[in-house]
Design an enzyme around this catalytic site. Structure first.
Site, PDB file in Angstrom:
ATOM      1  N   ALA A  15       0.854  -1.177   0.000  1.00  0.00           N
ATOM      2  CA  ALA A  15       0.000   0.000   0.000  1.00  0.00           C
ATOM      3  C   ALA A  15       0.872   1.200   0.000  1.00  0.00           C
ATOM      4  O   ALA A  15       0.519   2.245  -0.460  1.00  0.00           O
ATOM      5  CB  ALA A  15      -0.863   0.004   1.222  1.00  0.00           C
ATOM      6  N   SER A 274      -4.043  -2.890   6.519  1.00  0.00           N
ATOM      7  CA  SER A 274      -2.990  -3.781   6.038  1.00  0.00           C
ATOM      8  C   SER A 274      -2.156  -3.069   4.982  1.00  0.00           C
ATOM      9  O   SER A 274      -2.642  -2.157   4.311  1.00  0.00           O
ATOM     10  CB  SER A 274      -3.595  -5.050   5.438  1.00  0.00           C
ATOM     11  OG  SER A 274      -4.424  -4.742   4.331  1.00  0.00           O
ATOM     12  N   ASP A 275      -0.902  -3.485   4.866  1.00  0.00           N
ATOM     13  CA  ASP A 275      -0.134  -3.067   3.703  1.00  0.00           C
ATOM     14  C   ASP A 275      -0.864  -3.614   2.478  1.00  0.00           C
ATOM     15  O   ASP A 275      -1.684  -4.523   2.573  1.00  0.00           O
ATOM     16  CB  ASP A 275       1.292  -3.616   3.783  1.00  0.00           C
ATOM     17  CG  ASP A 275       2.265  -2.825   2.926  1.00  0.00           C
ATOM     18  OD1 ASP A 275       1.820  -2.147   1.987  1.00  0.00           O
ATOM     19  OD2 ASP A 275       3.480  -2.885   3.199  1.00  0.00           O
ATOM     20  N   TYR A 276      -0.560  -3.065   1.335  1.00  0.00           N
ATOM     21  CA  TYR A 276      -1.331  -3.338   0.120  1.00  0.00           C
ATOM     22  C   TYR A 276      -1.261  -4.814  -0.268  1.00  0.00           C
ATOM     23  O   TYR A 276      -0.254  -5.279  -0.798  1.00  0.00           O
ATOM     24  CB  TYR A 276      -0.796  -2.469  -1.004  1.00  0.00           C
ATOM     25  CG  TYR A 276      -1.690  -2.354  -2.201  1.00  0.00           C
ATOM     26  CD1 TYR A 276      -1.622  -3.269  -3.236  1.00  0.00           C
ATOM     27  CD2 TYR A 276      -2.607  -1.309  -2.300  1.00  0.00           C
ATOM     28  CE1 TYR A 276      -2.434  -3.158  -4.345  1.00  0.00           C
ATOM     29  CE2 TYR A 276      -3.413  -1.190  -3.409  1.00  0.00           C
ATOM     30  CZ  TYR A 276      -3.325  -2.110  -4.437  1.00  0.00           C
ATOM     31  OH  TYR A 276      -4.135  -1.983  -5.526  1.00  0.00           O
ATOM     32  N   GLY A 277      -2.329  -5.537   0.043  1.00  0.00           N
ATOM     33  CA  GLY A 277      -2.351  -6.957  -0.252  1.00  0.00           C
ATOM     34  C   GLY A 277      -1.720  -7.823   0.814  1.00  0.00           C
ATOM     35  O   GLY A 277      -1.492  -9.008   0.595  1.00  0.00           O
TER      36      GLY A 277
END
Length: 897
Positions: A15, A274-277
């Protein structure tokens, strides 16, 4: 341009990274309405009250939709707003070095490119951090965004980290102080700041899978400190959990990290995204404390899955309400409901000036023999500006934090403008441009001017053929001339990852996965001698010289194979290189082409481009060599601190012919300088200095600005002389990275091991000098008066203050960063020096100031793993005051009861 990520790479986009051109979905905000049908729009109510009223009106489906992030392949990441209830969408902009705009309809995707965060940390100035964050918050809000994905608060654990440029340094106190004011600056606007990445996200190599294992003491004393400060001193609205595992559990489903530490121990009231994915589960992550899932294949686990989990009782509705409440509460508290983001033209010139001032303050003068600097335009006739990207305005860290600037100024432009019409300023590159391939290990790439597309051609480079299969079969999908074989595709071959190297030709993203390539042509040596030709690759590579197989590199893991040959000057030899992305690692992780054709040349061998730079330097009064590294978010860290692409040799050769050589290094991390440090008269660490880099560099070189930056990281002698040299520590063994450097991170580790350093933490010169005198170390009792019996605050923390006289003993106005370090704690395993406080003080020539610094209580405490809390030991503790961690000017002590 629309594109779809390869299957195995799609989930790798963080992200913070958002390779898909991040921006924003429609705001979906209705006008503020305090009428009876929307009582939560009543501004006179508290954020908690408004949240409670709104939550009651939301259906189960609306709650699920609200906490499940969305992505548009063109516009990026957001969560859905709610027209029925007047809830604005969260529209996120990447950071942390400025606002990364991805929507071409918003101000042509341009915003102010600030100096890298590591350059901000080098200011050691919390007021600068406030200004930095304030500009980001203002531009985010005026470019349709209401969430900024920054600051980055990952400790720079080792010097070669490819993402260190996004960090605020290696020390938790310095990072905490800078981050707090950065965050406050952002949140002065109706924008939510995001602390990332929680937690132990300290390497790019295997960052999506690595299991980071640190002791509880190291976690609490080093890595959690900045996050705790962000929560308790800056009221940060959001945090982002990371891809990596912590003690075998993915960070985004670690209840120990998110629930127990972040929310309970620290008292975090905001929401965790969350971080991207990076969310890899439904029930586990929701119950562990994740509040907002960002999208990304293949791990999008919420939406309908979360709805089913709530209906089945696996995730309680109370937990779902907590997710929604945390988000709504921050949106109300930070003004997102009442002041919707807008698209208002940002003032490019005004904000550019701020970027320049911040860049100037963060530049560090490392060396200035015989007062070579500042330059005096009136006494100069000629300046040689040399370096592969000195004429490039885009030297910056790559990846999610790369900003499309409103305008740019290159170092060459800045120096020409400042030198004036009476000084001749000429430029030579000296080496090939820096690119993503330079992250790879192994010797520098063979210079392009030694290569030709065939034995009877004068065109520099090699003829390249590319296939989208791994067997070099069929008609090539692409044919062209490649100046060098120095490539790193896959993660780095997307918009934002290669934009910091505009001189390097772009490559279609179709070659980011399975592919093969062949390069053919000829090589000729610049002088007769023994040369070592090398092939570095992940994936198999073969090098043929004069049709004979010289190197066969299996490339199952990243490796370099070497072969020595004797070459005669000017004699052409045919070259063929064949490469395939057939490593199991590439298949498993979706990495693209990673290969370099390199060399190690005898000292007398100088190629034609470098010779042009040497000749220019020889006839010039001063030579300014502008060097740089390629640093980027990605899937690997570099393994060397050498300057890439033959720049070390360039410096040495220029310094041999010009005794007035100055190096300006543009990097987001330390580089090895001991091979040329003694040969040059001046060194300026300029970092990645943002869009005004050229003017900022010129103003420092010519003395319009007196440099006052101090190193926020240690510059080691080389990569083999650091506290992190064991493979188990980095990159890790069997997928596990052992943080067995423990609490001895950065300068603490160098001191413990007795390691020589090139430039210590906190180091930085000035065009003036300072004198330290009359140190007084005192403890205060609870009511603030001085006393011997009780030197702790009411909460049991030590309350220590130092006072000293600081005088400017030079001839120009300048700023000094007074640094205070606590010594070893009595009876406890601890560092010999621990940063306890600092103050930046500006003084005119001859002026003196009494400086008072309140010291950090935790510098006199340690985390007791048995008691699970901070403990202050009794006894005498040394107190050191100086201008770096290894330049102590005054020494005192304090006795803890």
């Amino acid at each position: 341009m629309k594109f779809k990520l390869p299957k195995r790479i799609a989930f790798h986009v963080s992200a913070t990274a958002v390779m898909l051109a991040m921006i924003t979905a429609p705001l979906n905000v209705m006008a503020a309405d305090s009428s009876s049908d929307r009582p939560w729009m009543n501004k006179s109510l508290s954020a908690d009250q408004r949240t409670e009223l709104l939550l009651k009106e939301m259906t189960l489906d609306e709650k699920i939709d609200f906490v499940t992030g969305k992505v548009n392949n063109y516009y990026g990441f957001y969560n859905n707003g709610n027209d029925r209830l007047g809830i604005p969408a969260l529209q996120m902009a990447d950071g942390p070095a400025g606002v990364r705009i991805a929507n071409p309809d918003v101000q042509d995707k341009k915003s102010t490119a600030l100096p890298a965060p590591i350059a901000l940390a080098a200011t050691w100035d919390t007021k600068a951090a406030s200004e930095y964050g304030g500009l980001i918050g203002n531009e985010a809000w005026n470019t349709t965004h209401n969430v900024v994905l920054g600051p980055g608060m990952d400790i720079a654990r080792f010097p070669w980290g490819e993402r260190n440029f996004e960090s605020l340094g290696e020390d938790p106190l310095l990072q905490s102080k800078m981050a707090v004011d950065y965050i406050k600056g952002i949140q002065k606007s109706p924008v939510i700041a995001t602390a990332k990445h929680f937690i132990l996200n300290n390497q790019e190599t295997q960052r999506f899978t690595i299991d980071a294992q640190a002791s509880e003491r190291a976690l609490q004393e080093i890595y959690l400190r900045p996050f705790d400060a962000a929560v308790n001193e800056a009221d940060i609205g959001a945090a982002m959990c990371s891809f990596n595992q912590v003690d075998g559990i993915p960070a985004c489903q670690s209840a120990a990290m998110m629930n127990d530490i972040l929310k309970k121990q620290m008292g975090f009231k905001g929401f965790v995204m969350s971080d991207y994915g990076a969310n890899m589960s439904t029930v586990e992550s929701a119950n562990a404390g994740l509040d907002l899932e960002t999208p990304g294949e293949p791990f999008g686990k919420w939406g309908k899955n979360l709805l089913t989990a709530v209906q089945d009782g696996k995730v309680s509705e109370e937990r779902l309400n907590d997710m929604v409440s945390r988000m709504l509460d921050q949106m109300f508290a930070k003004g997102l409901f009442d002041k919707p983001a807008q698209n208002k033209q940002i003032p490019a010139a005004e904000h550019g000036e701020t970027a320049r001032e911040l860049a100037e303050e963060g530049m560090v003068l490392l060396k200035n023999d015989n007062a070579q600097l500042p330059l005096k335009a009136g006494s100069l006739k000629s300046i040689a500006v040399i370096g592969p990207d000195a004429d490039n305005s885009s030297a910056a860290g790559g990846g999610s934090s790369l900003v499309n600037p409103t305008y740019t100024v290159s170092p060459l432009e800045g120096i020409k403008k400042r030198a004036g019409k009476n000084v001749t300023v000429q430029y030579e590159a000296g080496t090939d441009p820096i690119q993503a391939g330079d992250i790879l290990p192994g010797p520098s790439a063979v210079p392009s001017d030694l290569l030709t597309t065939s034995a009877d051609s004068d065109e520099n480079g090699l003829h390249a053929e590319y296939w989208t299969n791994t067997s070099l079969e069929g008609t090539p999908s692409l044919e062209r001339t490649d100046k060098q074989v120095d490539t790193n595709y896959g993660f780095y071959n997307y918009e934002g990852f290669n934009a910091s190297s505009p001189k390097v030709q772009s490559t279609p993203t179709t070659f980011n996965g399975k592919m093969s390539a062949r390069w053919t042509g000829a090589i000729s040596a610049p002088s007769t001698g023994d040369y070592t030709l090398t092939l570095t690759s992940l994936g198999s590579g073969k090098l043929y010289l004069d049709d004979k197989l010289l190197i066969d590199n299996q490339g199952t893991s990243m490796s370099t194979t070497k072969a020595q040959v004797n070459l005669k000057a000017g004699e052409k030899h045919t070259v063929k290189i064949e490469y395939r992305t057939d490593s199991p690692q590439q298949e498993r992780n979706g990495y693209g082409m990673q290969v370099r054709f390199g060399w190690e040349a005898p000292d007398h061998a100088v190629d034609a481009n470098m010779q042009k730079a040497i000749d220019l330097a020889k006839k010039s009064d001063v030579a300014v060599v502008v060097t740089r590294t390629y640093d980027s978010e990605g899937n690997t860290d570099t393994s060397t601190l050498d300057l890439p692409n033959n720049q070390d040799t360039l410096i040495r050769k220029v310094a041999e012919v010009n005794p007035h050589t100055i190096v300006v290094n543009m990097s987001g991390r330390p580089v090895q300088m001991n091979t040329w440090d003694k040969d040059v008269k001046g060194i300026v660490q300029a970092w990645f200095a943002g869009q005004e880099q050229g003017n900022a560099i010129a103003r420092v070189l010519f003395g319009d600005v007196n440099p006052s930056g101090k190193l926020p990281v240690t510059f080691p002698v080389d990569e083999n002389t650091t506290p992190v040299t064991d493979e188990a520590q980095f990159p890790g063994k069997d997928g596990v990275s052992k943080y067995n450097d423990d609490i001895y991170v950065g300068y603490k580790g160098y001191d413990k091991a007795g390691l020589e350093v090139e430039y210590p933490f906190g180091y930085g010169l000035s065009y003036t000098t300072f004198d330290y005198r009359n140190l007084k170390v005192q403890a205060k009792n609870n009511n603030g008066s001085h006393g011997k019996g009780n030197n702790k605050k009411a909460n049991g923390e030590p309350n220590v203050q130092v006072d000293l006289n600081l005088r400017n003993t030079g001839k120009v106005t300048g700023s000094e960063v007074v640094q205070v370090y606590a010594g070893k704690l009595p009876g406890v395993e601890s560092a010999s020096k621990n940063l306890a406080g600092f103050a930046k003080v500006e003084l005119k020539p001859g002026k003196q100031q009494r400086v008072s610094i309140q010291l950090d209580p935790k510098a006199f405490s340690y985390w007791d793993e048995k008691q699970d809390k901070w403990v202050t030991p009794s006894g005498k503790v040394a107190v050191y005051v100086g201008s770096s961690s290894r330049d102590v000017k005054l020494q005192g002590s304090v006795t803890l009861p």
